[in-house]
Design a protein around this motif. Structure first.
Motif, short mmCIF file in Angstrom:
data_model
loop_
_atom_site.label_atom_id
_atom_site.label_comp_id
_atom_site.label_asym_id
_atom_site.label_seq_id
_atom_site.Cartn_x
_atom_site.Cartn_y
_atom_site.Cartn_z
N SER A 180 73.45 -61.75 -59.85
CA SER A 180 73.59 -60.32 -59.61
C SER A 180 73.44 -59.54 -60.90
O SER A 180 73.63 -60.07 -62.00
CB SER A 180 74.95 -60.00 -58.96
N ARG A 181 73.09 -58.29 -60.75
CA ARG A 181 73.11 -57.33 -61.85
C ARG A 181 73.76 -56.07 -61.31
O ARG A 181 73.27 -55.48 -60.37
CB ARG A 181 71.69 -56.98 -62.33
N LEU A 182 74.89 -55.70 -61.89
CA LEU A 182 75.57 -54.49 -61.46
C LEU A 182 75.77 -53.59 -62.66
O LEU A 182 76.26 -54.02 -63.69
CB LEU A 182 76.93 -54.81 -60.83
N MET A 183 75.34 -52.35 -62.51
CA MET A 183 75.52 -51.35 -63.55
C MET A 183 76.24 -50.16 -62.93
O MET A 183 75.73 -49.56 -61.97
CB MET A 183 74.17 -50.93 -64.14
N LEU A 238 72.04 -55.11 -57.88
CA LEU A 238 70.93 -55.98 -57.50
C LEU A 238 71.48 -57.39 -57.24
O LEU A 238 72.16 -57.95 -58.12
CB LEU A 238 69.88 -56.05 -58.60
N PHE A 239 71.21 -57.96 -56.08
CA PHE A 239 71.82 -59.23 -55.69
C PHE A 239 70.77 -60.21 -55.19
O PHE A 239 69.96 -59.86 -54.32
CB PHE A 239 72.86 -59.01 -54.60
N LYS A 240 70.80 -61.41 -55.76
CA LYS A 240 69.99 -62.51 -55.22
C LYS A 240 70.94 -63.40 -54.44
O LYS A 240 71.83 -64.04 -55.03
CB LYS A 240 69.33 -63.30 -56.35
N ILE A 291 69.27 -48.59 -50.16
CA ILE A 291 69.89 -49.87 -49.82
C ILE A 291 68.84 -50.65 -49.04
O ILE A 291 68.46 -50.26 -47.93
CB ILE A 291 71.15 -49.70 -48.96
N THR A 292 68.36 -51.72 -49.63
CA THR A 292 67.27 -52.45 -48.99
C THR A 292 67.46 -53.95 -49.14
O THR A 292 67.96 -54.41 -50.15
CB THR A 292 65.92 -52.00 -49.58
N LYS A 293 67.07 -54.66 -48.10
CA LYS A 293 67.12 -56.13 -48.12
C LYS A 293 65.68 -56.64 -48.10
O LYS A 293 64.90 -56.26 -47.22
CB LYS A 293 67.89 -56.66 -46.91
N LYS A 294 65.35 -57.47 -49.05
CA LYS A 294 64.02 -58.06 -49.10
C LYS A 294 64.20 -59.58 -49.19
O LYS A 294 64.48 -60.12 -50.27
CB LYS A 294 63.24 -57.54 -50.30
N GLY A 295 64.07 -60.23 -48.04
CA GLY A 295 64.30 -61.68 -48.00
C GLY A 295 65.75 -61.97 -48.34
O GLY A 295 66.67 -61.52 -47.66
N VAL A 318 69.16 -58.22 -52.06
CA VAL A 318 69.70 -56.93 -51.61
C VAL A 318 69.77 -56.01 -52.82
O VAL A 318 70.26 -56.41 -53.88
CB VAL A 318 71.11 -57.10 -51.00
N PHE A 319 69.27 -54.79 -52.62
CA PHE A 319 69.24 -53.82 -53.71
C PHE A 319 70.01 -52.57 -53.27
O PHE A 319 69.79 -52.05 -52.17
CB PHE A 319 67.81 -53.45 -54.08
N TYR A 320 70.90 -52.09 -54.15
CA TYR A 320 71.71 -50.91 -53.88
C TYR A 320 71.58 -49.99 -55.09
O TYR A 320 71.96 -50.37 -56.19
CB TYR A 320 73.18 -51.34 -53.70
N VAL A 321 71.00 -48.81 -54.88
CA VAL A 321 70.81 -47.90 -56.01
C VAL A 321 71.18 -46.49 -55.57
O VAL A 321 70.63 -45.97 -54.60
CB VAL A 321 69.36 -47.90 -56.53
N VAL A 322 72.10 -45.87 -56.31
CA VAL A 322 72.46 -44.47 -56.10
C VAL A 322 71.98 -43.72 -57.34
O VAL A 322 72.42 -44.00 -58.45
CB VAL A 322 73.98 -44.29 -55.92
#
Lengths: 172, 265
Positions: A91-94, A106-108, A149-153, A156-160
């Protein structure tokens, strides 16, 4: 003579055909920081690999943020979103200073089922953030409404951010 | 000497011996409970010494101010809980201290901490932040609340804060409770706001320190911990004048590592 000439001509044609059948399969990084492995068929979007670190940098580079975002540890990230430890590989969280609701998550995930669960947690986070900011800083609500907020395979991506259109151009 | 005189002498001797023995016995048998409490000498002689009892935690209280000591590591905070508003939320995210419990929320106030069921307790039920602090024993509790109420009456805030502390103290009688003072704001914020300015912050911190003293808790001066030489939050460490960038939380943790009450051994 004619037979030898025919045989030679046929051989040349066969060799030329073989040479024309080769293609260039060298890996090229996509704008989103993903890399296609050399020699493979171009993967469908669901199987695309993402370099989360590179993607986070690309997202920050869109200048679609008014606040300063700093990196948060994976352990804290999981706790913040309520994610089960076994669902995320990387994951990458900022997070922002708290003055705004801006954030990059950002989550794998381990597989697509886990990604579905993480996506649900991301949607829960949006709801919680809206509740927290509606009276505290109501100017943040439009950003939350416009969150990506999107899931690709298995990702999962979360961006505000201040401009989701810029974010969507980066996350492909 | 005639036999008659011998007999008289012997009887006299016996008589005086009996009187002496009776007097000795009478002196030994005097009841101690009737000793005059105003007569220390009598009570000292007659009362058995009291056993040495360990001093209660409050007996060692020397005031709200916390000394500067040698730095402690994360293990010191393993029995700690932090409660507060978005600034404590930021501390949770960026300080790197992950061994303790956190009860935090954006926009949290004293009223919210005692009345808003916004967390899930260990038993799975919903509860307030104060419910979280009182659900299990803690060795230390750190509280930062007040910046979201700074526009209100300081005495009303103080009374609510004191009542909240009473609830926590009743549930955590052996715990060291640290009242963290309000944090500094930037010069730009202070000079442009009727609410979020250093004068109001100083007023609230004075109230918090007095409450800490009254309740035999400890007071942590975060102004000295986080402000620059000019007494304001450095402009480089904030975007809105109130909230911090990540590096400031590391400074905050460093301050907590060196300002604490040594646990009694």
């Amino acid at each position: 003579m004619f037979r030898r000439l025919s045989f030679a001509l046929l051989s040349v044609c066969l060799i030329a055909g073989l040479l024309c059948g080769c293609t260039d399969n060298t890996a090229k990084p996509s704008p989103g920081g993903s890399a296609e492995p050399a020699g493979s068929i171009s993967p469908s979007p669901e199987l695309k690999e993402y370099d989360l670190g590179g993607l986070a940098m690309d997202i920050c580079g869109t200048n679609a943020f008014s606040d300063i975002l700093d990196t948060v540890s994976a352990e804290v990230a999981a706790g913040l979103y309520g994610i089960e430890p076994g669902d995320v590989e990387e994951s990458r969280l900022m997070c922002s200073t708290g003055a705004t609701a801006e954030e990059i998550g950002l989550f794998k995930c381990t597989d697509e089922e886990a990604a579905a669960r993480v996506e649900a947690k991301a949607n829960d986070r949006i709801k919680l953030q809206k509740k927290a900011y509606e009276s505290y800083a109501p100017e943040e609500i439009p950003k939350l409404d416009d969150a990506v907020i999107t899931k690709k395979g298995a990702y999962v991506f979360y961006v505000v951010s201040t401009d989701s259109s810029k974010i969507k151009k980066v996350i492909k | 000497m005639t036999p008659l005189k011998n007999k008289k002498s012997f009887r006299s001797l016996i008589f005086f011996a009996l009187i002496a023995v009776a007097g000795l016995l009478l002196a030994l048998c005097l009841p101690t409970s009737d000793a005059d409490p105003a007569d220390p000498s009598a009570s000292d002689i007659l009362q058995s010494p009291e056993p040495d009892l360990p001093p209660s935690p409050q007996d060692s209280y020397t005031g709200p101010d916390v000394p500067e000591l040698e730095p402690v590591d994360d293990e010191f905070f393993s029995d700690a809980a932090f409660m507060g508003n978005s600034l404590v939320d930021g501390f949770k995210l960026f300080s790197g201290l992950a061994v303790c419990d956190y009860y935090t929320a954006t926009s949290m106030t004293v009223l919210g901490a005692t009345s808003n069921s916004c967390i899930t307790l260990d038993d799975g039920t919903s509860g307030t932040m104060v419910d979280g602090l009182t659900q299990k024993p803690y060795g230390k509790i750190y509280i930062l609340l007040g910046i979201n109420e700074i526009g209100g009456d300081v005495d009303t805030f103080g009374q609510m804060y004191a009542d909240m502390l009473d609830t926590i103290i009743a549930a955590q009688p052996e715990c060291d409770i640290y009242v963290m003072g309000l944090t500094p704001v930037s010069y730009e914020k202070s000079s442009s706001s009727d609410t979020f300015n250093m004068e109001r912050i100083a007023l609230y911190n004075e109230k918090l320190r007095s409450i800490a003293a009254e309740k035999r808790c400890y007071y942590l001066d975060l102004i000295s911990a986080l402000s620059g030489e000019d007494g304001y939050l450095p402009a480089s460490e904030t975007t809105d004048g109130v909230h911090f960038t990540a590096g400031t939380y590391a400074k905050w943790l460093d301050y907590l590592r060196t300002h604490y009450i040594e646990p009694e051994t």
